[in-house]
Design a protein around this motif. Sequence first.
Motif, PDB file in Angstrom:
ATOM      1  N   CYS A  33      13.431  29.964   8.373  1.00  0.00           N
ATOM      2  CA  CYS A  33      12.417  29.944   7.042  1.00  0.00           C
ATOM      3  C   CYS A  33      11.553  28.608   7.018  1.00  0.00           C
ATOM      4  N   HIS A  34      12.082  27.515   7.245  1.00  0.00           N
ATOM      5  CA  HIS A  34      11.515  26.294   7.207  1.00  0.00           C
ATOM      6  C   HIS A  34      11.673  25.218   8.565  1.00  0.00           C
ATOM      7  N   PRO A  35      10.750  26.032   9.468  1.00  0.00           N
ATOM      8  CA  PRO A  35      11.031  25.771  10.931  1.00  0.00           C
ATOM      9  C   PRO A  35      11.132  23.975  11.207  1.00  0.00           C
ATOM     10  N   THR A  55      -3.178  20.301   6.037  1.00  0.00           N
ATOM     11  CA  THR A  55      -1.709  20.605   5.505  1.00  0.00           C
ATOM     12  C   THR A  55      -1.588  22.162   5.386  1.00  0.00           C
ATOM     13  N   CYS A  56      -0.461  22.222   5.994  1.00  0.00           N
ATOM     14  CA  CYS A  56       0.007  23.761   6.121  1.00  0.00           C
ATOM     15  C   CYS A  56       0.770  24.009   4.662  1.00  0.00           C
ATOM     16  N   THR A  57       0.484  25.181   4.080  1.00  0.00           N
ATOM     17  CA  THR A  57       1.213  25.352   2.719  1.00  0.00           C
ATOM     18  C   THR A  57       1.831  26.824   2.773  1.00  0.00           C
ATOM     19  N   PHE A  58       1.963  27.174   4.338  1.00  0.00           N
ATOM     20  CA  PHE A  58       3.157  28.374   4.364  1.00  0.00           C
ATOM     21  C   PHE A  58       4.319  28.229   3.791  1.00  0.00           C
ATOM     22  N   CYS A  59       4.999  27.123   3.999  1.00  0.00           N
ATOM     23  CA  CYS A  59       6.424  27.128   3.433  1.00  0.00           C
ATOM     24  C   CYS A  59       6.547  25.856   2.716  1.00  0.00           C
ATOM     25  N   CYS A  92       7.854  23.072   3.298  1.00  0.00           N
ATOM     26  CA  CYS A  92       7.672  21.924   3.942  1.00  0.00           C
ATOM     27  C   CYS A  92       6.090  21.194   3.769  1.00  0.00           C
ATOM     28  N   VAL A  93       5.300  21.848   3.510  1.00  0.00           N
ATOM     29  CA  VAL A  93       3.992  21.474   3.420  1.00  0.00           C
ATOM     30  C   VAL A  93       3.874  20.328   4.304  1.00  0.00           C
ATOM     31  N   CYS A  94       3.946  20.553   5.749  1.00  0.00           N
ATOM     32  CA  CYS A  94       3.576  19.620   6.740  1.00  0.00           C
ATOM     33  C   CYS A  94       2.040  19.151   6.789  1.00  0.00           C
ATOM     34  N   ASP A 128       0.688  16.925   8.923  1.00  0.00           N
ATOM     35  CA  ASP A 128       0.320  16.530  10.019  1.00  0.00           C
ATOM     36  C   ASP A 128      -0.267  17.221  11.002  1.00  0.00           C
ATOM     37  N   ILE A 129      -0.605  18.314  10.571  1.00  0.00           N
ATOM     38  CA  ILE A 129      -1.366  19.383  11.507  1.00  0.00           C
ATOM     39  C   ILE A 129      -2.728  19.220  12.057  1.00  0.00           C
ATOM     40  N   GLU A 130      -3.086  19.440  13.518  1.00  0.00           N
ATOM     41  CA  GLU A 130      -4.266  19.197  13.603  1.00  0.00           C
ATOM     42  C   GLU A 130      -4.903  20.694  14.150  1.00  0.00           C
TER      43      GLU A 130
HETATM   44  S1  SF4 Z   1       7.433  24.124   8.519  1.00  0.00           S
HETATM   45 FE1  SF4 Z   1       5.487  23.158   8.268  1.00  0.00          FE
HETATM   46  S2  SF4 Z   1       3.961  24.289   9.832  1.00  0.00           S
HETATM   47 FE2  SF4 Z   1       5.998  25.399   9.669  1.00  0.00          FE
HETATM   48  S3  SF4 Z   1       5.102  26.889   7.938  1.00  0.00           S
HETATM   49 FE3  SF4 Z   1       6.427  25.395   7.022  1.00  0.00          FE
HETATM   50  S4  SF4 Z   1       4.706  23.996   6.362  1.00  0.00           S
HETATM   51 FE4  SF4 Z   1       3.712  25.268   7.900  1.00  0.00          FE
END
Ligand code: SF4
Lengths: 314, 115
Positions: free
Chosen positions: A25-27, B10-14, B16-18, B20-22
């Motif tokens: 879910c939060h890879p 920025t990824c907003t899918f989960c 974690c809001v990573c 550092d995405i290119e």
């Molecule tokens: S772990 Fe990071 S890259 Fe993967 S879905 Fe969540 S925010 Fe996006």
Amino acid sequence: MSCTLGEVKNRADLIIYWGGNPAECHPRHFTKYSLMPKGKFVPNGRKDRTMVLVDIRETPSVKAADLFLQVRPGKDFEVVTALRALIKNQRVDKDRLVETGLTFEQLQDFAGILKKARFGVLFFGMGLSMTRGKHMNSASVLTLVAELNAFTKFVAMPMRGHGNVTGSDMVIRWTTGYPFGVNLCRGYPRFNPGEFSTVDLLLRGDNDAALILGADPGATMPQPAIDHLARIPTIVLDPKVTHTSQLARVHITTAATGISAPGTAYRMDEVPLPLRPPLKSPYPTDEEIVRRIRQAVQGKPPWLPNSNGKRRLV
Amino acid sequence: MELNVVKNATCTFCGCVCDDIELHANHERIVKTKRACILGEAWFKHHTAERLYPDALIDGKPASVDEAIEKAAEFLYRADMPLVYGLSNVTCETQREAVHLAEIIGGVIDSHTSL
Ligand code: SF4
């Protein structure tokens, strides 16, 4: 008692996931924030950290764990209560632990691990907060973590999903004083979960119009709640025509957040991050549409709330 | 064709809001992602800048954005207890506008947190 994920990365030597499956879910949670990174006080990364997973079933996250504790479904509260007693060396009735699915020895060991940590962090997921006990479960792990601070440094953090749901808590909190489910009918904010939560409102049929944005309740809510949305005028803002759009009176297509719409989103540790959208959408942003709807409403004659709950024009 | 490269997207899918995405994008879609996980990559590639849907729908029929806004405002204005719900997949700026709207229409504002 929470902290940022940066502190977890640099300090945490004990990581607990309770009622969650981060591997699926939060890879990137393990690799970017919690388990794998080398940090200032955990220079060897994974080798310096212990990971305990507590869940009701084996998930792919078990592979990453040093210790997996399988709790019987719905018995999280009992496990937390036993742990709270054990860390304080209070007496625990072994026979009554049987129903939790864990043995006295397992819990005794776990209590020892908790107290030995230099900096522990407990991430709790929906498996804890959405099952039997609900917010009582969350409250009990927060109490456990608070009490552990008598022995060592310990923090707790909810594993939030759904994109910017943390942001909505923050924004509604700083604008109204409450985090969610805020009723502004009387012109001032009132907060009462269970009364003003969406599912309860819809099940009782209280609402007579709805604006849905950044969500698709038509695919996720209980059927009677969806039925009510179909009965009343519902308005949907979304980049796609969703399940909810299909039962709505009005749908407006908007740009996709973070992909073609700029702005800010909050990470689960309440750190705000700017979005950098690479595409230009042919559609307007949600922000613009909500603002224009508000301006259109403000162009109409003002009203005051009446004692019978109905509106009265002034 | 020249690709538009965005570093530190920025990824907003989960949650974690990573950030550092290119991303490598042409004018229509994201063709390549670096450092995103499978969920993030699917999320970025799923949304395009194509015109796949009508601008707006009223009672299932295509309409202009102006008409749809007028209609939406009318419904929310007439209601005694309107609901503003969702707010997960939108920006904080949108959320702030939504709170303002909820105040003006005298409604309830709520998010996924209440589920
Ligand atoms: S772990 Fe990071 S890259 Fe993967 S879905 Fe969540 S925010 Fe996006």
